[in-house]
Scaffold this motif. Structure first.
Motif, mmCIF file in Angstrom:
data_model
loop_
_atom_site.group_PDB
_atom_site.id
_atom_site.type_symbol
_atom_site.label_atom_id
_atom_site.label_comp_id
_atom_site.label_asym_id
_atom_site.label_seq_id
_atom_site.Cartn_x
_atom_site.Cartn_y
_atom_site.Cartn_z
ATOM 1 N N LEU A 121 1.881 6.543 -7.131
ATOM 2 C CA LEU A 121 0.808 7.407 -7.633
ATOM 3 C C LEU A 121 1.204 8.875 -7.519
ATOM 4 N N VAL B 220 -4.207 3.181 -11.299
ATOM 5 C CA VAL B 220 -4.596 2.710 -9.952
ATOM 6 C C VAL B 220 -5.134 1.288 -10.038
ATOM 7 N N GLU B 221 -6.012 1.041 -11.008
ATOM 8 C CA GLU B 221 -6.609 -0.296 -11.148
ATOM 9 C C GLU B 221 -5.531 -1.349 -11.421
ATOM 10 N N TYR C 205 -4.531 8.100 -14.784
ATOM 11 C CA TYR C 205 -4.407 7.925 -13.344
ATOM 12 C C TYR C 205 -5.317 6.793 -12.842
ATOM 13 N N PRO D 28 0.821 -1.225 0.000
ATOM 14 C CA PRO D 28 0.000 0.000 0.000
ATOM 15 C C PRO D 28 0.854 1.274 0.000
ATOM 16 N N ASP D 29 1.953 1.276 0.740
ATOM 17 C CA ASP D 29 2.810 2.471 0.778
ATOM 18 C C ASP D 29 3.476 2.737 -0.565
ATOM 19 N N HIS E 176 -3.400 -7.148 -5.215
ATOM 20 C CA HIS E 176 -4.323 -8.187 -4.728
ATOM 21 C C HIS E 176 -4.058 -9.577 -5.304
ATOM 22 N N GLN F 210 -3.440 -1.947 -8.268
ATOM 23 C CA GLN F 210 -4.167 -2.661 -7.216
ATOM 24 C C GLN F 210 -4.488 -4.088 -7.641
ATOM 25 N N ILE G 140 2.283 1.864 -3.420
ATOM 26 C CA ILE G 140 1.225 2.345 -4.324
ATOM 27 C C ILE G 140 1.033 3.858 -4.141
ATOM 28 N N THR G 141 0.992 4.304 -2.885
ATOM 29 C CA THR G 141 0.845 5.741 -2.613
ATOM 30 C C THR G 141 2.004 6.525 -3.235
#
Lengths: 126, 182
Positions: free
Chosen positions: B34, B59-60, B55, B27-28, B67, B63, B30-31
């Motif tokens: 982005l 993101v998709e 954008y 998650p970090d 996952h 993620q 990804i942040t």
């Protein structure tokens, strides 16, 4: 009922769920990896709101981006609002989208086609 | 001949690379990633419509990796192997291209292939109908997507998904995906 207010983060929107003033706002971006964790308390809050008397609620949704995992949670929020609406509350959804953002406009249309709530599509300038 | 990941990587770095990441997708990360693409001048100078599409689709894709990736093979020559994925955003002529690469177990190929082939076979109107249908009726997994991810990417880009499975060894398959946005 106590209002919920949360500031926005890089992945989650600003939210204000205020029953007393009849205002629900979701603004910013909603792209968390775990959307359920973020939205569950808000959905529970609406569940409780359904058992109180509310005459009018303005729902303002002004999202910049949202991921597909948030899309289902947003639908759950609209479903709860639809139930409250059916119990004689006047609810209107103001769906804001930026000029030129056809995806956000279409996302609003998707919800409008699924949910029995009046939607007002509002274009905002960049 | 065995699949050469370095060769694949080199190919994908064609064009004007805006972002290139390989390693553990967390998650970090990804942040951070982005944040990087948001600051890129290519995108800042872009029309609102395209900028937001890139954008959103990015993101998709990220993620999806977060996952769904399977364990990378132990002998892989990259430092971080947990939740290993590669993601590249580049501008190539009139297109933005998002390329992802990750390992999946052999037994998942059919599910992924069927899913993508189905999405690729649909018309624009059918994609919209299926999207609304899954959104309103679909069962969602704990991971949240419920199969909407790929559909959303194709709906937003209007382009087919370009994918390939490379056999790395008898167990590990390298899944390569290219998404074009114009």
């Amino acid at each position: 009922m106590e209002a919920i207010k949360r500031e926005g983060t890089p992945k989650t929107p600003y939210v204000r769920f205020d029953g007393e003033n009849g205002v629900i706002e979701i603004k910013g971006r909603s792209i968390p990896e775990n959307s359920i964790e973020f939205y569950k308390p808000l959905i529970d809050w609406l569940e409780n709101l359904a058992s109180t008397e509310v005459s009018e609620i303005a729902v303002n949704v002004q999202l910049e981006y949202f991921n597909t995992s948030s899309s289902k949670c947003l639908l759950d929020i609209f479903k709860k609002l639809e139930l409250i609406h059916k119990k004689n509350s006047s609810i209107e959804v103001n769906w804001f989208y930026e000029e030129d953002d056809e995806d956000m406009f279409e996302a609003g249309e998707d919800y409008q086609s699924i949910i029995g709530l009046p939607f007002k599509m509002i274009e905002i300038e960049e | 001949m065995n699949f050469d990941i370095a060769e694949w990587y080199k190919d994908k770095l064609d064009g004007d690379v805006i972002l290139n990441f390989n390693g553990s997708i967390t998650p970090d990360i990804i942040t951070d990633v982005l944040d990087t693409i948001e600051k890129s001048l290519n995108l800042k100078n872009e029309k609102n419509r395209v900028r937001k599409k890139v954008y959103n689709v990015f993101v998709e894709c990220l993620q999806n990796l977060f996952h769904h990736v399977d364990k990378a093979p132990a002998e892989l020559d990259f430092k971080q192997k947990d939740n290993f994925g590669i993601i590249i955003l580049s501008q190539d002529g009139p297109y933005y291209r998002i390329s992802t690469g990750n390992f999946v177990n052999k037994n998942k190929i059919t599910v992924i292939k069927d899913r993508i082939d189905q999405v690729n076979s649909l018309t624009e109107a059918e994609i919209k109908m299926l999207y609304i249908d899954i959104l309103s009726n679909g069962e969602f997994s704990d991971k949240g997507g419920g199969g909407l991810g790929m559909l959303d990417i194709v709906r937003k880009t209007g382009n087919k998904l370009d994918y390939y499975f490379y056999k790395y060894n008898n167990k590990n398959i390298f899944f390569s995906l290219d998404v074009y946005i114009s």
